[in-house]
Design a protein around this motif. Structure first.
Motif, mmCIF file in Angstrom:
data_model
loop_
_atom_site.group_PDB
_atom_site.id
_atom_site.type_symbol
_atom_site.label_atom_id
_atom_site.label_comp_id
_atom_site.label_asym_id
_atom_site.label_seq_id
_atom_site.Cartn_x
_atom_site.Cartn_y
_atom_site.Cartn_z
ATOM 1 N N THR A 167 3.474 8.795 -12.060
ATOM 2 C CA THR A 167 3.644 7.450 -12.651
ATOM 3 C C THR A 167 3.721 7.471 -13.999
ATOM 4 N N ILE A 168 2.646 8.012 -14.710
ATOM 5 C CA ILE A 168 2.526 7.981 -16.048
ATOM 6 C C ILE A 168 3.806 8.424 -16.881
ATOM 7 N N HIS A 177 7.748 2.183 -7.782
ATOM 8 C CA HIS A 177 7.303 0.796 -7.510
ATOM 9 C C HIS A 177 6.386 0.701 -8.568
ATOM 10 N N LEU A 178 5.455 1.524 -8.860
ATOM 11 C CA LEU A 178 4.353 1.079 -9.894
ATOM 12 C C LEU A 178 5.165 0.642 -11.271
ATOM 13 N N VAL A 179 6.249 1.416 -11.704
ATOM 14 C CA VAL A 179 6.865 1.194 -12.861
ATOM 15 C C VAL A 179 7.435 -0.256 -12.704
ATOM 16 N N GLN A 180 7.893 -0.657 -11.690
ATOM 17 C CA GLN A 180 8.596 -1.928 -11.561
ATOM 18 C C GLN A 180 7.542 -2.787 -11.585
ATOM 19 N N PHE A 181 6.257 -2.736 -10.894
ATOM 20 C CA PHE A 181 5.209 -3.600 -10.983
ATOM 21 C C PHE A 181 4.972 -3.776 -12.719
ATOM 22 N N GLY A 182 4.871 -2.809 -13.511
ATOM 23 C CA GLY A 182 4.446 -2.624 -14.838
ATOM 24 C C GLY A 182 5.537 -3.613 -15.853
ATOM 25 N N ILE A 183 6.888 -3.357 -15.335
ATOM 26 C CA ILE A 183 7.943 -4.191 -15.859
ATOM 27 C C ILE A 183 7.687 -5.631 -15.876
ATOM 28 N N MET A 184 7.623 -5.821 -14.251
ATOM 29 C CA MET A 184 7.508 -7.270 -13.975
ATOM 30 C C MET A 184 6.422 -7.949 -14.539
ATOM 31 N N GLY A 185 5.191 -7.274 -14.596
ATOM 32 C CA GLY A 185 3.914 -7.717 -15.199
ATOM 33 C C GLY A 185 3.998 -8.059 -16.401
ATOM 34 N N VAL A 228 -1.599 -6.020 -19.003
ATOM 35 C CA VAL A 228 -1.151 -5.894 -17.691
ATOM 36 C C VAL A 228 -1.481 -4.539 -16.992
ATOM 37 N N VAL A 229 -2.315 -4.548 -15.969
ATOM 38 C CA VAL A 229 -3.032 -3.152 -15.345
ATOM 39 C C VAL A 229 -2.178 -2.931 -14.023
ATOM 40 N N VAL A 230 -1.571 -2.009 -14.000
ATOM 41 C CA VAL A 230 -0.736 -1.348 -12.851
ATOM 42 C C VAL A 230 -1.458 -0.555 -11.801
ATOM 43 N N CYS A 231 -1.402 -0.661 -10.760
ATOM 44 C CA CYS A 231 -2.040 -0.122 -9.753
ATOM 45 C C CYS A 231 -1.429 -0.257 -8.311
ATOM 46 N N ASP A 232 -1.716 0.502 -7.467
ATOM 47 C CA ASP A 232 -1.388 0.187 -5.949
ATOM 48 C C ASP A 232 -2.158 -0.833 -5.430
ATOM 49 N N GLY A 233 -1.410 -1.511 -4.589
ATOM 50 C CA GLY A 233 -2.021 -2.624 -4.026
ATOM 51 C C GLY A 233 -3.438 -2.444 -3.318
ATOM 52 N N VAL A 258 0.705 -1.227 -0.050
ATOM 53 C CA VAL A 258 0.028 -0.067 0.208
ATOM 54 C C VAL A 258 0.815 1.057 0.095
ATOM 55 N N ASP A 259 0.304 2.460 -0.366
ATOM 56 C CA ASP A 259 1.231 3.778 -0.484
ATOM 57 C C ASP A 259 2.361 3.397 -1.221
ATOM 58 N N SER A 260 2.117 2.968 -2.468
ATOM 59 C CA SER A 260 3.475 2.839 -3.280
ATOM 60 C C SER A 260 3.844 3.833 -3.913
ATOM 61 N N LYS A 261 4.926 4.143 -4.248
ATOM 62 C CA LYS A 261 5.423 5.186 -4.973
ATOM 63 C C LYS A 261 5.704 5.153 -6.390
ATOM 64 N N PRO A 262 5.835 6.092 -7.321
ATOM 65 C CA PRO A 262 5.790 6.008 -8.724
ATOM 66 C C PRO A 262 6.726 4.840 -9.133
#
Lengths: 332, 332
Positions: B193-194, B151-159, B220-225, B145-149
């Motif tokens: 993040t965009i 982090h979301l970019v890394q979620f996008g790459i991993m996803g 792949v849909v990126v979002c905070d947890g 929770v309370d992810s930072k930009p």
């Protein structure tokens, strides 16, 4: 008779569905409607539809579309249907305003023209959502992002008053949307909000998870507008996907089609229960006037029902009740 | 043959459904299973079920439950099934670990025992969600929770790497969950993040709204947890409510019941398509080892499928691939 002003140019299918919805409203409900938009076009549309008495037109040449920046659009397009309609409510020429246009522009325009109720920092959209046992009001569903704890508390108080007065639920259960049942769960906003909700003059029951909302765990579910908007639209998309999947499966062969034919009334009742159009529109709570925000893809039934919701909010004195409730709670 | 360690004490219906699921897995899939939990109890359960060969037991006397604080529990209960199982992966005695226990404890324990992949600040749960056209991976659905930009970019790459390797989708479309289609929409996190996602080595297509996800707008849909968890659980609750509503309507009278009987295979196909148990479990991406987190209310089918997901992730070299991809992206 309540006069409801309607943004004739708001929504994806304006002004046609708005004209149809307004006509249905004056025929079926005890209301008068003032359509706001380009006068010639609206009068021609009404004439073509053999519109009954009870529909007035107020001229507004401009249109605010979804791509305009809300605050700029509302400031610059002072002769838009949205701004002119809001002014009708401000000046008492109408008692409620309905728009299926840009939510952000509705929010901005209502703040400029109607202003906030004393004690409310941020107005919020409260969306009634069908549950197995009745309805839950999810507040906020998109008027605000990056809300602060005190805003969420005000959403809870306004939502509680709304469900008590408009839906007739005594001591509505107010919960905060969270990602677990345990108190320790949640993000920083939720963690900071929980103690404030405990102190507020509402029936706060703690956390609910996303899955508890359709199950009917609370009558008011408080969340930031980003979270509420994503959840609500995700649910809407999912319901529509389930509908498509079922439709595809039950029309695969003639026998299934035959069986499905016999179940048409059952399917219709389920769809009606879940159809956002049945709710019509969502009240913007916290401003000095009734403003009902419709879905961008509203059809005529949705517009008619949004007009009904607006008229009911007037009769139930929603604005006055919220003002009294917030003053009594004096949580700022 | 891949060896999958399974937390026998994780989930609402442990250890019974875990035993059943493990037995089904070794019978139906080409895997070996190591059950982790109280040895006597597990051996008795296996004997009572006439378990086939291919199932080992590793003793772990402690249990972490949903009410324990994750970090404290993982530090103190070093002989819990969760921690012991994670250590089996760390030490190479198993190639993947499956748990339907506390998500927070899985996250904490995986960070301590497996550690993060270099270049990943926060591991994330990527949940495959059924769409009309296939699947979309929603990442994150509750590990953070309370992810930072960043982090979301890394979620996008991993996803993106996960969907390309595991689901075989070339150049998966990566989108950010937002509350409107326009670039200007969103909260502060999304706005920040965009631009970072635009620069990342992924096929970033911009915003999706909640309703676009089931419609198949992105893979792949990126979002905070927090957002992902609420949306996913809300969807789950809604699907279950729709199921109850349909069931109630189609059993109202004998004629409807008869028609419904003819549609049973159709309904079964729809339910199967939407059933979380078919997906089994959700990978925790970004740690040095395969860890599959199951739903707390997992049944035996869900456990079996989670074991399958774990074994597939090993065969598809998900950890190595993500490590290579993140290193190549070098976004930190």
């Amino acid at each position: 008779v309540v006069v409801v002003a309607v943004d004739a140019m708001g929504g994806d299918h304006a002004p046609d569905v708005v004209l149809d919805g307004a006509i249905a409203a004056v025929r079926e409900l005890n209301v008068r409607v003032t359509l706001v938009g380009p006068e010639d076009r609206l009068r021609a549309g009404l004439a073509a539809r053999n519109a009954p008495a009870g529909i007035d037109v107020v001229h507004a040449p401009d249109v605010i579309d979804m791509h305009d920046s809300p605050v700029t659009a509302v400031r610059q397009k002072t002769e838009s249907s949205l701004v002119v309609g809001m002014r009708l409510v401000r000046d008492g020429a109408a008692s409620a305003f309905v728009s299926a246009g840009s939510t952000g522009a509705c929010m901005a325009s209502s703040l400029f023209e109607l202003r906030r109720i004393r004690g409310v920092d941020r107005p919020a959209l409260g969306a009634p959502f069908p549950t197995v046992t009745g309805s839950a009001l999810i507040i906020d569903v998109g008027a605000n992002v990056d809300s602060k704890p005190e805003h969420l508390v005000q959403f809870g108080i306004m939502g509680s008053i709304y469900m008590e007065r408009v839906f007739g639920i005594a001591r509505p259960r107010v919960a905060i949307m969270n990602i677990g049942e345990e108190e320790s769960k949640g993000n920083a906003l939720v963690q900071a909000t929980i103690p404030l909700l405990r102190q507020a003059p509402i029936n706060f029951i703690g956390n609910v998870e996303g899955r508890d909302v359709p199950a009917g765990a609370a009558e008011v579910v408080v969340c930031d507008g980003f979270v509420g908007n994503v959840a609500l639209k995700f649910g809407e998309g999912l319901a529509s996907t389930i509908n498509s999947l079922i439709r595809a499966e039950i029309t695969r062969d003639w026998f299934s089609k035959l069986c499905a034919l016999g179940l048409r009334p059952a399917f219709r009742r389920v769809r009606k229960r879940l159809d956002y159009a049945e709710y019509g529109g969502v009240p913007l709570l916290g401003v000095n006037g009734i403003c009902i925000v419709g879905h961008g893809s509203s059809n005529a039934v949705a517009i008619k029902n949004a007009i009904r919701v607006g008229a009911q909010a007037v009769e139930q004195r929603v604005v006055e009740t919220i003002a009294e409730g917030v003053a009594a709670a004096s949580v700022r």
